[in-house]
Design an enzyme around this catalytic site. Sequence first.
Site, PDB file in Angstrom:
ATOM      1  N   GLU A  42       0.837   2.247 -10.333  1.00  0.00           N
ATOM      2  CA  GLU A  42       1.403   2.870  -9.136  1.00  0.00           C
ATOM      3  C   GLU A  42       0.436   3.896  -8.525  1.00  0.00           C
ATOM      4  O   GLU A  42       0.344   4.006  -7.308  1.00  0.00           O
ATOM      5  CB  GLU A  42       2.755   3.522  -9.448  1.00  0.00           C
ATOM      6  CG  GLU A  42       3.867   2.535  -9.755  1.00  0.00           C
ATOM      7  CD  GLU A  42       4.181   1.602  -8.595  1.00  0.00           C
ATOM      8  OE1 GLU A  42       3.837   1.915  -7.442  1.00  0.00           O
ATOM      9  OE2 GLU A  42       4.782   0.544  -8.846  1.00  0.00           O
ATOM     10  N   TYR A 125       7.936   9.194  -5.016  1.00  0.00           N
ATOM     11  CA  TYR A 125       7.783   7.741  -5.094  1.00  0.00           C
ATOM     12  C   TYR A 125       7.380   7.308  -6.504  1.00  0.00           C
ATOM     13  O   TYR A 125       7.996   6.411  -7.091  1.00  0.00           O
ATOM     14  CB  TYR A 125       6.739   7.229  -4.084  1.00  0.00           C
ATOM     15  CG  TYR A 125       6.358   5.803  -4.386  1.00  0.00           C
ATOM     16  CD1 TYR A 125       7.211   4.767  -4.035  1.00  0.00           C
ATOM     17  CD2 TYR A 125       5.192   5.494  -5.095  1.00  0.00           C
ATOM     18  CE1 TYR A 125       6.915   3.454  -4.361  1.00  0.00           C
ATOM     19  CE2 TYR A 125       4.888   4.191  -5.426  1.00  0.00           C
ATOM     20  CZ  TYR A 125       5.746   3.168  -5.055  1.00  0.00           C
ATOM     21  OH  TYR A 125       5.459   1.884  -5.400  1.00  0.00           O
ATOM     22  N   ASP A 143       8.254   3.918  -0.499  1.00  0.00           N
ATOM     23  CA  ASP A 143       6.897   3.995   0.064  1.00  0.00           C
ATOM     24  C   ASP A 143       6.935   3.394   1.469  1.00  0.00           C
ATOM     25  O   ASP A 143       8.008   3.101   2.011  1.00  0.00           O
ATOM     26  CB  ASP A 143       5.895   3.266  -0.844  1.00  0.00           C
ATOM     27  CG  ASP A 143       6.143   1.765  -0.927  1.00  0.00           C
ATOM     28  OD1 ASP A 143       7.148   1.276  -0.357  1.00  0.00           O
ATOM     29  OD2 ASP A 143       5.321   1.068  -1.547  1.00  0.00           O
TER      30      ASP A 143
END
Length: 359
Positions: A42, A125, A143
């Site tokens: 991520e 996020y 996102d």
Amino acid sequence: MKLLENFSINGFQKNLIEWFEEEQRDLPWRQDQDPYKVWVSEIMLQQTRVDTVIPYFENFVSKFPTIEALAEAEEEKVLKAWEGLGYYSRVRNLHAAVKEVAQEYGGKVPNTVKEISNLKGVGPYTTGAILSIAYGIPEPAVDGNVMRVLSRILSVWDDIAKPKTRQLFEDIVREIISKENPSAFNQALMELGALICVPGNPACLLCPVCEHCRAFAEGVQKELPVKSKKKAPTAVSMAAVVLQNEDGKFLIHKRPEKGLLANLWEFPNNETILDVQAPKEQLGDFLTNEYQVKAKIGQAFTTIQHVFSHLIWNITVFEGKIEGTINETDNLKLVSLKEMEEYTFPVSHQKILKSYLTK
């Protein structure tokens, strides 16, 4: 929530997750739900395309397969494994946060919003992505892809560049996320935005949830999301020089610990002011004043343009020879071509070296 009136949450969840389970891409970080690997992926995927990330991810986790391995690694080796991905503050923050996890949580990525979001570089996020994907906790991971998808699905005309709009979408996801399978739900929303509900021209006829999409029903899918334009990046003129001594070694310099491209290595360079003095002369003065290096600077052999989100470097690159000796320091070194492989350079200076070696 008014936006969700007459919206079939269960139907949307079912169609979305079934599509994802059938069509999801085979990506290396999906091989298991290891929280560390989810975290690394991520962070790498922020502002970077999936195809670019895949080889970096595989190389990174082969070098640092566990929290402990990354926590114990030297910064130079960590930066080298990240070289070329850009946005280096991401990996510095990851390295610092991993050290904290190793020390404070026994090497296990925490599984609460409070603990994860307190780690360096971990925003809402990434918190939501780790909790939902790795731990199955129904936390939103919003996102740009997710905001684009949901702005079309629910016909939301708020500017997605504004923080309050992101908060709105987080609130929406809290309402519509699958409590039974939050991992697949969040990944499916991201996947839909990456593959089907793309910017500009979404592939609506291939969309598994187009029957739920208000923008499609109204024919306004190409107009959403609403996003205010960023300020144009500032263009800066620069001069750089590839300097060698009589032994053929190259002069390289380490950037400051703070700021843009912190702690990366580069060829000597400076910002040039047009119409004041020729770039070559400005570069010569800079070498003398900054490094106490005397050099004979030759011809320019290439120009490199490198675009950051807020800045454009237009670099004229010269070659040159060092005259006299160099007092090396921790931040100023003479290295052979082979030794240079151990140092981490930003993409712009990798291009400079490649251009020099192939001219």
